[in-house]
Write a protein that holds these residues in place. Sequence first.
Motif, PDB file in Angstrom:
ATOM      1  N   GLN A   1      85.622 -49.930  23.471  1.00 49.93           N
ATOM      2  CA  GLN A   1      85.267 -48.508  23.324  1.00 49.93           C
ATOM      3  C   GLN A   1      83.862 -48.241  23.864  1.00 49.93           C
ATOM      4  OE1 GLN A   1      85.822 -47.918  19.121  1.00 49.93           O
ATOM      5  NE2 GLN A   1      88.015 -48.262  19.271  1.00 49.93           N
ATOM      6  N   ARG A   2      83.277 -49.226  24.472  1.00 47.16           N
ATOM      7  CA  ARG A   2      81.995 -49.177  25.170  1.00 47.16           C
ATOM      8  C   ARG A   2      80.775 -49.118  24.253  1.00 47.16           C
ATOM      9  NH1 ARG A   2      83.434 -48.168  30.575  1.00 47.16           N
ATOM     10  NH2 ARG A   2      81.356 -48.909  31.091  1.00 47.16           N
ATOM     11  N   VAL A   3      80.953 -49.666  23.043  1.00 49.24           N
ATOM     12  CA  VAL A   3      79.774 -49.917  22.210  1.00 49.24           C
ATOM     13  C   VAL A   3      78.998 -51.044  22.899  1.00 49.24           C
ATOM     14  CG1 VAL A   3      78.971 -50.714  19.942  1.00 49.24           C
ATOM     15  CG2 VAL A   3      80.998 -49.237  20.109  1.00 49.24           C
ATOM     16  N   PRO A   4      77.661 -50.921  23.040  1.00 46.79           N
ATOM     17  CA  PRO A   4      76.925 -51.968  23.763  1.00 46.79           C
ATOM     18  C   PRO A   4      77.104 -53.355  23.128  1.00 46.79           C
ATOM     19  CG  PRO A   4      75.517 -50.062  23.353  1.00 46.79           C
ATOM     20  CD  PRO A   4      76.789 -49.827  22.603  1.00 46.79           C
ATOM     21  N   LEU A   5      77.237 -54.342  23.984  1.00 47.43           N
ATOM     22  CA  LEU A   5      77.389 -55.725  23.519  1.00 47.43           C
ATOM     23  C   LEU A   5      76.283 -56.086  22.518  1.00 47.43           C
ATOM     24  CD1 LEU A   5      78.666 -58.577  23.931  1.00 47.43           C
ATOM     25  CD2 LEU A   5      76.947 -58.931  25.711  1.00 47.43           C
ATOM     26  N   GLN A   6      75.057 -55.668  22.836  1.00 47.86           N
ATOM     27  CA  GLN A   6      73.918 -56.061  21.998  1.00 47.86           C
ATOM     28  C   GLN A   6      73.958 -55.390  20.632  1.00 47.86           C
ATOM     29  OE1 GLN A   6      73.881 -54.941  25.089  1.00 47.86           O
ATOM     30  NE2 GLN A   6      72.715 -56.335  26.398  1.00 47.86           N
ATOM     31  N   HIS A   7      74.611 -54.231  20.519  1.00 49.07           N
ATOM     32  CA  HIS A   7      74.774 -53.628  19.193  1.00 49.07           C
ATOM     33  C   HIS A   7      75.755 -54.449  18.359  1.00 49.07           C
ATOM     34  CE1 HIS A   7      73.298 -49.223  19.936  1.00 49.07           C
ATOM     35  NE2 HIS A   7      72.490 -50.123  20.458  1.00 49.07           N
ATOM     36  N   LEU A   8      76.687 -55.095  19.022  1.00 54.01           N
ATOM     37  CA  LEU A   8      77.703 -55.868  18.297  1.00 54.01           C
ATOM     38  C   LEU A   8      77.161 -57.235  17.859  1.00 54.01           C
ATOM     39  CD1 LEU A   8      80.762 -54.921  20.533  1.00 54.01           C
ATOM     40  CD2 LEU A   8      80.150 -53.990  18.297  1.00 54.01           C
ATOM     41  N   THR A   9      76.308 -57.818  18.695  1.00 51.92           N
ATOM     42  CA  THR A   9      75.732 -59.109  18.302  1.00 51.92           C
ATOM     43  C   THR A   9      74.420 -58.907  17.524  1.00 51.92           C
ATOM     44  OG1 THR A   9      74.483 -59.291  20.363  1.00 51.92           O
ATOM     45  CG2 THR A   9      76.683 -60.258  20.346  1.00 51.92           C
ATOM     46  N   GLY A  10      73.835 -57.704  17.671  1.00 54.60           N
ATOM     47  CA  GLY A  10      72.599 -57.393  16.932  1.00 54.60           C
ATOM     48  C   GLY A  10      71.343 -57.932  17.582  1.00 54.60           C
TER      49      GLY A  10
ATOM     50  N   ARG B   1      76.021 -69.862  23.071  1.00 56.31           N
ATOM     51  CA  ARG B   1      76.944 -69.625  24.183  1.00 56.31           C
ATOM     52  C   ARG B   1      77.212 -70.924  24.980  1.00 56.31           C
ATOM     53  NH1 ARG B   1      78.594 -65.645  27.606  1.00 56.31           N
ATOM     54  NH2 ARG B   1      78.954 -66.418  29.677  1.00 56.31           N
ATOM     55  N   SER B   2      76.140 -71.702  25.192  1.00 54.97           N
ATOM     56  CA  SER B   2      76.292 -72.927  25.988  1.00 54.97           C
ATOM     57  C   SER B   2      77.227 -73.909  25.270  1.00 54.97           C
ATOM     58  CB  SER B   2      74.936 -73.575  26.247  1.00 54.97           C
ATOM     59  OG  SER B   2      74.271 -73.741  25.020  1.00 54.97           O
ATOM     60  N   TYR B   3      77.164 -73.923  23.921  1.00 61.42           N
ATOM     61  CA  TYR B   3      78.040 -74.807  23.149  1.00 61.42           C
ATOM     62  C   TYR B   3      79.496 -74.363  23.299  1.00 61.42           C
ATOM     63  CZ  TYR B   3      79.873 -77.538  19.253  1.00 61.42           C
ATOM     64  OH  TYR B   3      80.606 -78.396  18.494  1.00 61.42           O
ATOM     65  N   LEU B   4      79.713 -73.051  23.302  1.00 59.89           N
ATOM     66  CA  LEU B   4      81.074 -72.518  23.482  1.00 59.89           C
ATOM     67  C   LEU B   4      81.637 -72.952  24.844  1.00 59.89           C
ATOM     68  CD1 LEU B   4      83.506 -70.629  22.786  1.00 59.89           C
ATOM     69  CD2 LEU B   4      82.220 -68.790  23.872  1.00 59.89           C
ATOM     70  N   VAL B   5      80.822 -72.787  25.866  1.00 62.74           N
ATOM     71  CA  VAL B   5      81.275 -73.137  27.222  1.00 62.74           C
ATOM     72  C   VAL B   5      81.638 -74.625  27.264  1.00 62.74           C
ATOM     73  CG1 VAL B   5      80.523 -73.298  29.640  1.00 62.74           C
ATOM     74  CG2 VAL B   5      79.956 -71.268  28.282  1.00 62.74           C
ATOM     75  N   HIS B   6      80.799 -75.437  26.626  1.00 60.42           N
ATOM     76  CA  HIS B   6      81.023 -76.875  26.559  1.00 60.42           C
ATOM     77  C   HIS B   6      82.347 -77.176  25.832  1.00 60.42           C
ATOM     78  CE1 HIS B   6      79.499 -80.864  26.983  1.00 60.42           C
ATOM     79  NE2 HIS B   6      79.594 -81.115  25.683  1.00 60.42           N
TER      80      HIS B   6
ATOM     81  N   ALA C   1      81.261 -66.470  20.898  1.00 63.32           N
ATOM     82  CA  ALA C   1      80.178 -67.340  20.411  1.00 63.32           C
ATOM     83  C   ALA C   1      79.545 -66.734  19.157  1.00 63.32           C
ATOM     84  CB  ALA C   1      79.132 -67.537  21.504  1.00 63.32           C
ATOM     85  N   HIS C   2      79.404 -65.411  19.148  1.00 66.35           N
ATOM     86  CA  HIS C   2      78.804 -64.729  17.992  1.00 66.35           C
ATOM     87  C   HIS C   2      79.674 -64.926  16.748  1.00 66.35           C
ATOM     88  CE1 HIS C   2      76.699 -61.666  15.731  1.00 66.35           C
ATOM     89  NE2 HIS C   2      77.834 -61.030  15.534  1.00 66.35           N
TER      90      HIS C   2
END
Length: 271
Positions: A72-81, A40-45, A33-34
């Motif tokens: 590599q276990r970088v936090p999800l939130q670091h990747l989406t910001g 995210r809801s649009y992606l699921v749809h 989605a990012h």
Amino acid sequence: MPVHLTAALAAAVDQLEDAGVASPNFDARELLAHVLKWERSYLVHQLMLDPAQHVSTNQAHQYQQLVEKRAQRVPLQHLTGRAAFRQIEVEVGPGVFVPRPETELLAGWIIDRAKNHDAPVIVDLCTGSGVIAKAVKYEVPSADIYAVELDPPAHQWATKNLAGLDIQLFQADALTALPELNGVVDLLLVNPPYIPLEAWESVAPEARDHDPHLALFSGKDGLDFIRKLEVRARTLLRPGGELGVEHADVQGEAVVHIFATTGWWQVALGL
Ligand SMILES: C[S@@+](CC[C@H](N)C(=O)[O-])C[C@H]1O[C@@H](n2cnc3c(N)ncnc32)[C@H](O)[C@@H]1O
């Protein structure tokens, strides 16, 4: 060559699962989605409506790179910001603690109490990204909120996240900050560092390798900060004021002991 949306997603889920990521389905969808700049809801749809659709080669490449970092276990939130929290979001990245869903309970506890006051004085002593202060302000706009953070990089994130909001942010040590508020604080909330130093190895790589250690660890049993907080909180709160502190499940009894043996009223394990 364009790539099939569902194929890209399935490959990502497998890769994250193999890497030991705790929520591979959720994370794979969030990252997709990012990349697509979709909710995210649009992606699921879209996945339900048109599972045969494609993503561009560029998007597929960008997605693979993000999935690789997540593996590599970088936090999800670091990747989406960004990190979602109750009804708000904050920006996060290296240098600041990623807000956790369980802390929404502490914020909710404070918000419920704040609604019983006209313009409560509320202090968030370990604000990190500023997330709890921002969530409380959003749900209780009349609150007079002060936020404190010691760590300079985390303080910078909080400055960004709280910009334009009527919240007073200080870079200071929570254990000595805000002497001008002694005896007048209605509600004090703290999500402090509380992991025992000796538990270092058992901490998930996302936290151990990416959250600042000042945000995580607090002495041999994890309770050093909370012991000192007990003294500071007594001075800051007005008579009848309330304190909410997050701690690990297994520390419940020990935390109650710290407050119940020093004269606090109605010490309870809450949530
Ligand atoms: C567990 S994090 C919580 C951050 C945020 N409140 C949240 O829930 O996402 C603890 C925060 O306390 C800060 N901190 C640790 N010791 C501190 C101190 N003595 N004074 C002020 N902040 C402190 C850390 O830098 C970190 O940002």
